[in-house]
Design a protein around this motif. Structure first.
Motif, PDB file in Angstrom:
ATOM      1  N   HIS A 114       0.793  -1.222   0.000  1.00 38.17           N
ATOM      2  CA  HIS A 114       0.000   0.000   0.000  1.00 38.17           C
ATOM      3  C   HIS A 114       0.825   1.272   0.000  1.00 38.17           C
ATOM      4  O   HIS A 114       0.284   2.365  -0.061  1.00 38.17           O
ATOM      5  N   SER A 130      -1.501   4.574  -5.645  1.00 38.71           N
ATOM      6  CA  SER A 130      -2.796   5.260  -5.562  1.00 38.71           C
ATOM      7  C   SER A 130      -3.839   4.291  -5.013  1.00 38.71           C
ATOM      8  O   SER A 130      -3.646   3.068  -5.026  1.00 38.71           O
ATOM      9  N   ALA A 131      -4.942   4.835  -4.555  1.00 37.81           N
ATOM     10  CA  ALA A 131      -6.033   4.000  -4.062  1.00 37.81           C
ATOM     11  C   ALA A 131      -6.542   3.084  -5.169  1.00 37.81           C
ATOM     12  O   ALA A 131      -6.845   1.919  -4.930  1.00 37.81           O
ATOM     13  N   TRP A 133      -3.988   0.224  -5.738  1.00 36.97           N
ATOM     14  CA  TRP A 133      -4.065  -0.721  -4.624  1.00 36.97           C
ATOM     15  C   TRP A 133      -5.313  -1.586  -4.761  1.00 36.97           C
ATOM     16  O   TRP A 133      -5.260  -2.807  -4.648  1.00 36.97           O
ATOM     17  N   HIS A 134      -6.437  -0.953  -5.040  1.00 37.14           N
ATOM     18  CA  HIS A 134      -7.699  -1.664  -5.213  1.00 37.14           C
ATOM     19  C   HIS A 134      -7.607  -2.658  -6.371  1.00 37.14           C
ATOM     20  O   HIS A 134      -8.061  -3.796  -6.263  1.00 37.14           O
ATOM     21  N   GLY A 166     -12.495   2.747  -3.016  1.00 35.82           N
ATOM     22  CA  GLY A 166     -12.419   4.052  -2.373  1.00 35.82           C
ATOM     23  C   GLY A 166     -11.711   4.043  -1.033  1.00 35.82           C
ATOM     24  O   GLY A 166     -11.523   5.099  -0.429  1.00 35.82           O
ATOM     25  N   ASP A 222      -8.722   4.206   1.463  1.00 39.69           N
ATOM     26  CA  ASP A 222      -7.398   4.819   1.388  1.00 39.69           C
ATOM     27  C   ASP A 222      -6.354   3.783   1.814  1.00 39.69           C
ATOM     28  O   ASP A 222      -6.367   3.328   2.956  1.00 39.69           O
ATOM     29  N   ALA A 257      -3.446   4.077   2.659  1.00 34.48           N
ATOM     30  CA  ALA A 257      -2.613   4.551   3.769  1.00 34.48           C
ATOM     31  C   ALA A 257      -3.144   4.051   5.110  1.00 34.48           C
ATOM     32  O   ALA A 257      -2.406   4.011   6.101  1.00 34.48           O
ATOM     33  N   ASP A 258      -4.416   3.642   5.141  1.00 35.40           N
ATOM     34  CA  ASP A 258      -5.024   3.144   6.375  1.00 35.40           C
ATOM     35  C   ASP A 258      -4.706   1.666   6.645  1.00 35.40           C
ATOM     36  O   ASP A 258      -5.080   1.146   7.695  1.00 35.40           O
TER      37      ASP A 258
END
Length: 183
Positions: A100, A104-105, A108-109, A126, A128, A130-131
């Motif tokens: 991650h 970008s989100a 990653w998705h 959607g 993030d 970073a979480d």
């Protein structure tokens, strides 16, 4: 080597897709070789399998407490021919989940989608990256069969345990739920 072929291979190794293709072929070759012993028998899976305990269900009309205990273990997970085993799907999903940083989100998705059900993919859309509370996988998946077409895979990560619920309604294993527990 003919010059055109040499230029074609050089261009292939310089492109991202070419590098990805070469890495994928190498990984598949290593996994395939590693799964065969010298006598030609298949090697044991790369994961530890945990024997499940008895299952319990509730039926209010049964006895005084309504609890029914079934000492028979749930059936072992089955996979359609040509589909990935549940431990391989769990590992691939976990590897994409912890990847991650500096993405970008959407990227990653997109890494999670091939090994997730549509419902889970929609749920994670959607989010993030970073979480994500982990940075690397620290252990191999441990499978806990729940029933035919349902298995939990516990993957140790550097900050805890990632529990993935996998389903295989049609013999193709996909992650349907994600739970993380800090250590």
């Amino acid at each position: 080597m003919p010059r055109m072929l040499e230029r074609g291979l050089t261009g292939l190794f310089r492109s991202r897709w070419g590098v990805a293709l070469v890495i994928a072929v190498l990984v598949l070759a290593i996994v395939g070789i590693g799964r065969i012993f010298s006598d030609g028998t298949a090697a044991a899976p790369i994961t530890d399998r945990v024997s499940p305990g008895p299952t319990a269900s509730i039926d209010p009309s049964h006895d005084d407490d309504g609890v029914i205990v079934d000492d028979e273990p749930p059936p072992s997970p089955t996979t359609s021919p040509g589909s990935a085993e549940p431990e391989a799907v769990a590992y691939a999903f976990a590897a994409a989940w912890v990847d991650h940083k500096n993405v970008s989100a959407k990227a990653w998705h997109n890494g999670l989608v091939p090994n997730a059900t549509k419902d889970l993919a929609d749920e994670l859309n959607g989010v993030d990256p970073a979480d994500v509370p982990a940075d690397k996988i620290a252990g191999r998946p441990t499978l806990v069969p729940i029933g035919d077409g349902l298995v939990n895979a516990v993957v140790t990560v550097n900050s805890g345990k990632l529990t993935l619920q996998l389903v295989a309604p049609d013999g193709r294993w996909l992650v349907d739920d994600v739970d993380w527990e800090s250590s």
